[in-house]
Design a protein around this motif. Sequence first.
Motif, PDB file in Angstrom:
ATOM      1  N   MET A  66       0.825  -1.194   0.000  1.00 39.29           N
ATOM      2  CA  MET A  66       0.000   0.000   0.000  1.00 39.29           C
ATOM      3  C   MET A  66       0.867   1.255   0.000  1.00 39.29           C
ATOM      4  SD  MET A  66      -3.079  -0.787  -0.374  1.00 39.29           S
ATOM      5  CE  MET A  66      -3.759   0.818  -0.159  1.00 39.29           C
ATOM      6  N   LEU A  67       1.983   1.179   0.719  1.00 38.10           N
ATOM      7  CA  LEU A  67       2.871   2.344   0.740  1.00 38.10           C
ATOM      8  C   LEU A  67       3.414   2.632  -0.651  1.00 38.10           C
ATOM      9  CD1 LEU A  67       4.346   4.545   2.317  1.00 38.10           C
ATOM     10  CD2 LEU A  67       6.143   2.879   2.794  1.00 38.10           C
ATOM     11  N   ALA A  68       3.743   1.599  -1.392  1.00 36.90           N
ATOM     12  CA  ALA A  68       4.250   1.792  -2.752  1.00 36.90           C
ATOM     13  C   ALA A  68       3.187   2.424  -3.656  1.00 36.90           C
ATOM     14  CB  ALA A  68       4.719   0.472  -3.336  1.00 36.90           C
ATOM     15  N   LEU A  69       1.942   1.992  -3.507  1.00 33.68           N
ATOM     16  CA  LEU A  69       0.861   2.569  -4.319  1.00 33.68           C
ATOM     17  C   LEU A  69       0.608   4.030  -3.966  1.00 33.68           C
ATOM     18  CD1 LEU A  69      -1.708  -0.361  -4.404  1.00 33.68           C
ATOM     19  CD2 LEU A  69      -0.292   0.484  -6.276  1.00 33.68           C
ATOM     20  N   LEU A 124       1.761   8.552   7.511  1.00 30.55           N
ATOM     21  CA  LEU A 124       0.965   7.695   8.380  1.00 30.55           C
ATOM     22  C   LEU A 124       1.255   6.222   8.126  1.00 30.55           C
ATOM     23  CD1 LEU A 124      -1.316   7.600  10.517  1.00 30.55           C
ATOM     24  CD2 LEU A 124      -2.900   7.420   8.607  1.00 30.55           C
ATOM     25  N   LEU A 125       1.360   5.822   6.861  1.00 30.15           N
ATOM     26  CA  LEU A 125       1.664   4.433   6.545  1.00 30.15           C
ATOM     27  C   LEU A 125       3.060   4.043   7.011  1.00 30.15           C
ATOM     28  CD1 LEU A 125       0.036   4.013   3.027  1.00 30.15           C
ATOM     29  CD2 LEU A 125      -0.551   2.801   5.112  1.00 30.15           C
ATOM     30  N   ILE A 126       4.011   4.957   6.889  1.00 29.31           N
ATOM     31  CA  ILE A 126       5.364   4.670   7.375  1.00 29.31           C
ATOM     32  C   ILE A 126       5.349   4.467   8.884  1.00 29.31           C
ATOM     33  CG2 ILE A 126       7.665   5.677   7.695  1.00 29.31           C
ATOM     34  CD1 ILE A 126       7.328   6.915   4.892  1.00 29.31           C
ATOM     35  N   LEU A 127       4.619   5.309   9.588  1.00 28.62           N
ATOM     36  CA  LEU A 127       4.505   5.152  11.037  1.00 28.62           C
ATOM     37  C   LEU A 127       3.842   3.827  11.414  1.00 28.62           C
ATOM     38  CD1 LEU A 127       3.539   8.753  12.181  1.00 28.62           C
ATOM     39  CD2 LEU A 127       5.718   7.572  12.514  1.00 28.62           C
ATOM     40  N   LEU A 128       2.810   3.444  10.670  1.00 31.49           N
ATOM     41  CA  LEU A 128       2.149   2.169  10.937  1.00 31.49           C
ATOM     42  C   LEU A 128       3.088   0.992  10.700  1.00 31.49           C
ATOM     43  CD1 LEU A 128      -1.411   2.742   9.466  1.00 31.49           C
ATOM     44  CD2 LEU A 128      -0.808   2.368  11.845  1.00 31.49           C
ATOM     45  N   ILE A 129       3.896   1.079   9.658  1.00 32.90           N
ATOM     46  CA  ILE A 129       4.860   0.014   9.376  1.00 32.90           C
ATOM     47  C   ILE A 129       5.890  -0.072  10.493  1.00 32.90           C
ATOM     48  CG2 ILE A 129       6.737  -0.669   7.828  1.00 32.90           C
ATOM     49  CD1 ILE A 129       4.972   0.439   5.528  1.00 32.90           C
ATOM     50  N   LEU A 130       6.382   1.062  10.952  1.00 31.40           N
ATOM     51  CA  LEU A 130       7.354   1.061  12.040  1.00 31.40           C
ATOM     52  C   LEU A 130       6.753   0.522  13.340  1.00 31.40           C
ATOM     53  CD1 LEU A 130       9.197   4.437  11.414  1.00 31.40           C
ATOM     54  CD2 LEU A 130      10.039   2.119  10.986  1.00 31.40           C
TER      55      LEU A 130
END
Length: 70
Positions: free
Chosen positions: A1-4, A55-61
């Motif tokens: 999802m982050l890539a998209l 937000l997605l980066i934070l969720l991944i971390l």
Amino acid sequence: MLALVTAASSAATAIVYLAHKGNVRANWLAICQQLDSFCERTSGSLVGSFGAMVLLILLILLSAMALARR
């Protein structure tokens, strides 16, 4: 999802840049002088898309940290 989300944000950034600056070689004029509300809306949507990326980066971390604890 982050890539998209990153790909979509990058494509939108390119279009907004063309709307603000135009391209003399391709004979594309900057349309922000005529359509102020369009440029305001697209700039606002760019802020939202880059916010979604953060937000997605934070969720991944957070997910990685939760998995590392187990």
